[in-house]
Scaffold this active site. Structure first.
Site, short mmCIF file in Angstrom:
data_model
loop_
_atom_site.label_atom_id
_atom_site.label_comp_id
_atom_site.label_asym_id
_atom_site.label_seq_id
_atom_site.Cartn_x
_atom_site.Cartn_y
_atom_site.Cartn_z
CD GLU A 101 -9.21 0.89 7.26
OE1 GLU A 101 -9.04 -0.07 8.04
OE2 GLU A 101 -8.76 2.03 7.50
CG ASP A 108 -0.37 -0.58 2.47
OD1 ASP A 108 0.87 -0.61 2.59
OD2 ASP A 108 -1.14 -0.99 3.35
CG HIS A 139 -6.25 -2.32 8.44
ND1 HIS A 139 -6.40 -0.99 8.79
CD2 HIS A 139 -4.93 -2.60 8.67
CE1 HIS A 139 -5.23 -0.52 9.19
NE2 HIS A 139 -4.33 -1.46 9.12
CG ASN A 169 -9.45 -1.63 11.42
OD1 ASN A 169 -8.46 -2.28 11.04
ND2 ASN A 169 -9.87 -0.55 10.78
C1 F6R Z 1 1.17 -1.46 6.16
C2 F6R Z 1 -0.08 -2.21 6.21
C3 F6R Z 1 -0.94 -2.22 7.43
C4 F6R Z 1 -0.16 -2.48 8.72
C5 F6R Z 1 -1.09 -2.46 9.91
C6 F6R Z 1 -0.34 -2.65 11.21
O1 F6R Z 1 1.80 -1.63 4.92
O2 F6R Z 1 -0.44 -2.80 5.24
O3 F6R Z 1 -1.93 -3.21 7.29
O4 F6R Z 1 0.50 -3.71 8.63
O5 F6R Z 1 -1.78 -1.25 9.96
O6 F6R Z 1 0.49 -1.54 11.43
P1 F6R Z 1 1.53 -1.50 12.65
O7 F6R Z 1 2.55 -2.54 12.37
O8 F6R Z 1 2.11 -0.11 12.58
O9 F6R Z 1 0.76 -1.79 13.88
#
Ligand code: F6R
Length: 253
Positions: free
Chosen positions: A142, A66, A137, A135
């Site tokens: 989402e 992403d 994702h 959440n």
């Molecule tokens: C980032 C991504 C997100 C993160 C998720 C957890 O490329 O795809 O899904 O992996 O938001 O983020 P952290 O590791 O910062 O808790």
């Protein structure tokens, strides 16, 4: 498969060693890369071990999950800058083999279509690394995202923007939208490694095991994948139902 490690340091050793083993076996491995706080110590360990072991990464290919819409690649909080900082610059990665969605593309929808297509042209993802949002994702898919989604533009939820505000300067505005690979793209990876660390992930990890597959908790789709490993530290595993932990205790002694 569920693996529980004492802490992030032992997780980093494990994931880094797995990566190195797979790259040695297949130097042209196609890696699905994630960003975020969870991955930082893992990439740091990988850089360290890859250097020590003189790993050849010249044929490695990667596709990031992403990118924020509207951030210049050299904006310090873009995922492009994150990958430079934590991985690419340390191992001299050749930019032409490492891909991220372009959050500045004029035709975002066309760009998303081309991004999914490029992954397929490269033979698909061999190993997809994933973190998980509070959440549920994965990527920026989402809650409520269709399971058959491909790369698309997403409006980030208030919760995700708040969670990610910790990476931005105090009064900076977290982008409202992002490009993400879709859940269908993620499910097409041949192997998936999802990593969750810290007590902030304990509730959502418990929900993964307490619920059936549901679009309300996007990462429950992973239950349908034949080769997924879930790697947790003790803190992220602290709310798992006993029915999940007990058979593990029997297995690991
Ligand atoms: C980032 C991504 C997100 C993160 C998720 C957890 O490329 O795809 O899904 O992996 O938001 O983020 P952290 O590791 O910062 O808790």
């Amino acid at each position: 498969m569920l693996l529980i490690f004492p802490d992030i340091s032992t997780i980093s050793d494990y994931v880094s060693s797995e990566l190195i083993r797979k790259i040695r076996r297949k130097p042209e491995l196609v890696l699905g890369a994630a960003t975020g706080g969870t991955m930082e110590p893992i990439y740091a360990r990988f850089v360290e071990q890859a250097r020590q072991q003189r790993l050849d990464v010249s044929k490695l290919v990667s596709f990031n999950l992403d990118e924020y819409v509207g951030l210049e690649p050299d904006h310090p909080k873009s995922y492009f800058a994150y990958m430079q900082e934590h991985l690419f610059k340390h191992l001299g990665f050749d930019a032409s083999r490492h891909h991220l969605p372009d959050g500045l593309a004029k035709d975002l929808t066309g760009h998303c279509r081309a991004y999914s297509a490029k992954v397929r042209e490269r033979g698909g993802i061999d190993l997809q690394l994933l973190g998980v949002g509070g959440n549920g994702h994965i990527g920026f898919n989402e809650p409520g995202t269709a399971f058959d989604s491909r790369c698309h533009v997403v409006q980030l939820t208030e919760r995700t923007r708040k969670d990610n505000s910790r990476f931005f300067a105090k009064n900076a505005i977290v982008p409202a939208s992002a490009i993400t690979m879709g859940l269908q793209d993620i499910m097409e990876a041949r192997e998936i490694l999802l990593i969750a660390t810290g007590v902030n992930k304990a509730r959502i990890m418990a929900e993964y095991y307490e619920n059936d597959i549901t679009e309300a908790i996007p990462f429950t789709i992973l239950k349908r994948h034949p080769r997924v490993k879930i790697v947790l530290d003790e803190a992220a595993a602290s709310e798992l139902p006993g029915s999940v932990r007990q058979p593990l205790a029997a297995r690991y002694g």
